[in-house]
Scaffold this active site. Structure first.
Site, short mmCIF file in Angstrom:
data_model
loop_
_atom_site.label_atom_id
_atom_site.label_comp_id
_atom_site.label_asym_id
_atom_site.label_seq_id
_atom_site.Cartn_x
_atom_site.Cartn_y
_atom_site.Cartn_z
N GLN A 158 38.79 6.43 85.15
CA GLN A 158 39.56 6.58 86.38
C GLN A 158 40.56 7.71 86.17
O GLN A 158 41.44 7.61 85.31
CB GLN A 158 40.31 5.30 86.75
CG GLN A 158 41.00 5.40 88.11
CD GLN A 158 41.88 4.20 88.41
OE1 GLN A 158 42.87 3.97 87.72
NE2 GLN A 158 41.51 3.43 89.41
N TYR A 201 49.64 6.45 94.62
CA TYR A 201 49.63 7.49 93.60
C TYR A 201 49.55 8.83 94.36
O TYR A 201 49.59 8.86 95.59
CB TYR A 201 48.43 7.30 92.68
CG TYR A 201 48.64 6.23 91.62
CD1 TYR A 201 49.23 5.00 91.92
CD2 TYR A 201 48.23 6.44 90.30
CE1 TYR A 201 49.40 4.03 90.97
CE2 TYR A 201 48.40 5.47 89.33
CZ TYR A 201 48.99 4.26 89.66
OH TYR A 201 49.17 3.31 88.70
N ARG A 238 40.72 -9.31 87.52
CA ARG A 238 41.40 -10.40 86.82
C ARG A 238 40.43 -11.44 86.27
O ARG A 238 40.66 -12.00 85.18
CB ARG A 238 42.40 -11.06 87.76
CG ARG A 238 43.62 -10.20 88.06
CD ARG A 238 44.38 -10.70 89.28
NE ARG A 238 43.61 -10.52 90.51
CZ ARG A 238 44.01 -10.93 91.70
NH1 ARG A 238 45.16 -11.55 91.81
NH2 ARG A 238 43.27 -10.70 92.76
#
Length: 398
Positions: free
Chosen positions: A98, A168, A344
Site C-alpha cells: 500500500q 491521507y 481485524r
C-alpha cells in the site's frame, strides 16, 4: 456465486482466491525498514490462506508517514521488502504494497518535516500547522508515487494499492472541508480529483502490466462538509474512465475527523487515552468521545454504501468492512463484488480462512472491540490472541 476459494484475476495477476488481507499498519518497523517480525506477520497470514496480503503502509516520501518508524520507499528498503515478498510467495499467496502519502495525517513532530495538506490547517498529531504544496510540489508528490511503485515492483510485489482514503493526502484533496484551494487542484470536484487521477495514471505508467494497481477510495469522509457518497461516485467514474486502476477497494471515514466510521464496533477510548503521545493524550481527554464515535457493528457494514458504486461502475470492486464468515463473502459475490478484504478478523485468527474451508459454518473469534487499534503504537495485534511470542515494540512518536 460460490467461487470464493477459486483463482481470480486482479488486473494482470491471478490470485489463488478472492480474499485479500486488508492494509492494517503493522507497527513492526522501528527503523523504517523491514524486520523479521514484519516478515513473520505476513508469512503467517499468507500461510493462513489469503489470496493477497497487503503491507501497510509504504510511504512515498519520508514526510508522508504517520510516524517516522514507518517504511518509506527508497532503494535501501528494497532488499528487506524482497525477503518479505519471497516469504509470502513461498506460502502460495501474493503480496501488495500500500503506497501513499499521509498528508495532514502525518506526524510532523515525529517525521521532523512539516505535514502537507491542500490548504493550511492545524496538524493535531504534530501540534503545528501544515505546509500547503505548490503546483510544482504536487508534481513531485505524484512522481514520488510512481517511483514508489517502481521500487515495489523491483522488490517482488504483485500489486501496489494506492491510498486514496481516510483523508491521507490524495483523500484530503478530494475533501471540500480540507481543500480550500483556488487553483487547478481546488474548488470544483473535477479539480479536487485531479491529484488522485494524476497519481493513478503516473503509477500505471511506471509499472504497466508488470503488477496490479488497485486503489483504496473513500466513499465518504463521515464529517460535515467532507466528501460525500455522490461526490465519490463521480470520482470513481473518472478513475474508471482513466483506465489506470485494476480495482477499487471501497472504504470510509477520516483519520482526522471520524475514524470509527471505518471500524464500527466499540470505540477503545480508555486504551487510546493511555497510548497517545503527550500533547495528543491531553487533547484526547476533552474530545475523545466526540472524535471516536460509536457505530454499532454488523456484518458487511459498508455494503449499503458500496452498492451505489457497484451500480455506477463496471470495474472490479473490493468490499471491505465486517467480512468475517463465508455467508458474508458469498453475499458480496452475489451482489457483484469481485473480492473481499479482511482486517481485524485476521489479526485475531490468521488461519481463519483455513477454518472456513474446513467448516463452512466457522465464525470468527473477533469480538469487534477495536482494542487492536491503539496497538499500532506498540506492534499491531489482537490483544486477546494467545501465544504471541515476542514483546511489543515500543515506538516513540514525539
Amino acid at each position: 456465486m460460490n467461487d470464493i476459494f477459486t483463482p481470480a484475476k486482479l488486473g494482470p495477476i491471478t490470485l489463488r482466491n478472492r480474499v485479500i488481507k486488508a492494509a492494517t499498519f503493522e507497527g513492526r518497523t522501528p527503523d523504517a525498514l523491514v524486520t523479521d517480525e514484519l516478515i513473520d506477520f505476513h508469512r503467517e497470514v499468507a500461510a493462513g490462506g489469503v489470496g493477497l496480503t497487503t503491507v501497510a503502509y509504504c510511504a512515498v516520501a519520508p514526510g508522508g508517514r504517520t510516524d517516522r518508524h514507518q517504511i518509506w520507499m527508497r532503494p535501501e528498503a528494497v532488499a528487506g521488502l524482497r525477503k518479505l515478498t519471497d516469504a509470502v510467495h513461498a506460502e502460495g499467496a501474493a503480496a501488495s504494497a500500500q503506497i501513499g502519502h499521509a498528508g495532514p495525517v502525518a506526524n510532523a513532530a515525529s517525521n521532523r518535516v512539516p505535514a502537507i495538506a491542500p490548504s493550511r490547517m492545524f496538524n493535531p498529531l504534530g501540534m503545528r500547522f501544515t505546509k500547503t504544496p505548490s503546483v510544482s510540489d504536487i508534481a513531485e508528490l505524484v512522481a514520488a508515487h510512481a517511483n514508489a511503485a517502481r521500487l515495489a515492483e523491483q522488490a517482488g510485489f504483485d500489486a501496489v494499492e494506492i491510498h486514496f482514503g481516510h483523508n491521507y493526502l490524495a483523500s484530503s484533496f478530494l475533501s471540500p472541508i480540507l481543500n480550500r484551494r483556488k487553483d487547478a487542484y481546488g474548488g470544483s470536484l473535477l479539480n479536487r480529483a485531479r491529484m488522485a487521477r494524476e497519481i493513478a495514471c503516473a503509477v500505471k505508467e511506471a509499472v504497466g502490466d508488470l503488477i496490479s494497481v488497485p486503489a483504496q477510495l473513500n466513499m465518504e469522509d463521515g464529517a460535515g462538509g467532507g466528501l460525500t457518497v455522490p461526490q465519490s461516485l463521480q470520482v470513481a467514474a473518472w478513475l474508471e474512465a482513466d483506465g489506470a486502476l485494476d480495482a477499487l477497494e471501497l472504504t470510509a471515514g477520516s483519520s482526522l475527523l471520524n475514524p470509527m466510521l471505518l471500524f464500527h464496533g466499540t470505540p477503545p477510548l480508555r486504551s487510546f487515552g493511555k497510548v497517545l503521545p503527550g500533547p495528543a493524550r491531553f487533547g484526547f481527554r476533552f474530545v475523545g468521545k466526540s472524535f471516536l464515535k460509536e457505530y454499532p457493528y454488523q456484518e458487511a457494514y459498508l455494503l449499503e454504501r458500496a452498492r451505489h458504486f457497484r451500480r455506477a461502475v463496471t470495474m472490479p470492486l473490493i468490499l471491505l468492512g465486517g467480512i468475517t464468515n463465508l455467508d458474508t463473502m458469498l453475499q458480496a459475490r452475489t451482489e457483484g463484488f469481485d473480492f473481499v478484504a479482511m482486517g481485524r478478523a485476521l489479526l485475531r485468527e490468521p488461519d481463519l480462512l483455513h477454518r472456513i474451508q474446513a467448516d463452512e459454518s466457522a465464525r470468527s473469534a473477533c469480538v469487534h472491540c477495536n482494542e487492536c487499534m491503539p496497538t499500532i503504537y506498540s506492534r499491531t495485534r489482537c490483544v486477546y490472541r494467545p501465544n504471541l511470542s515476542r514483546e511489543p515494540i515500543q515506538l516513540t512518536l514525539g
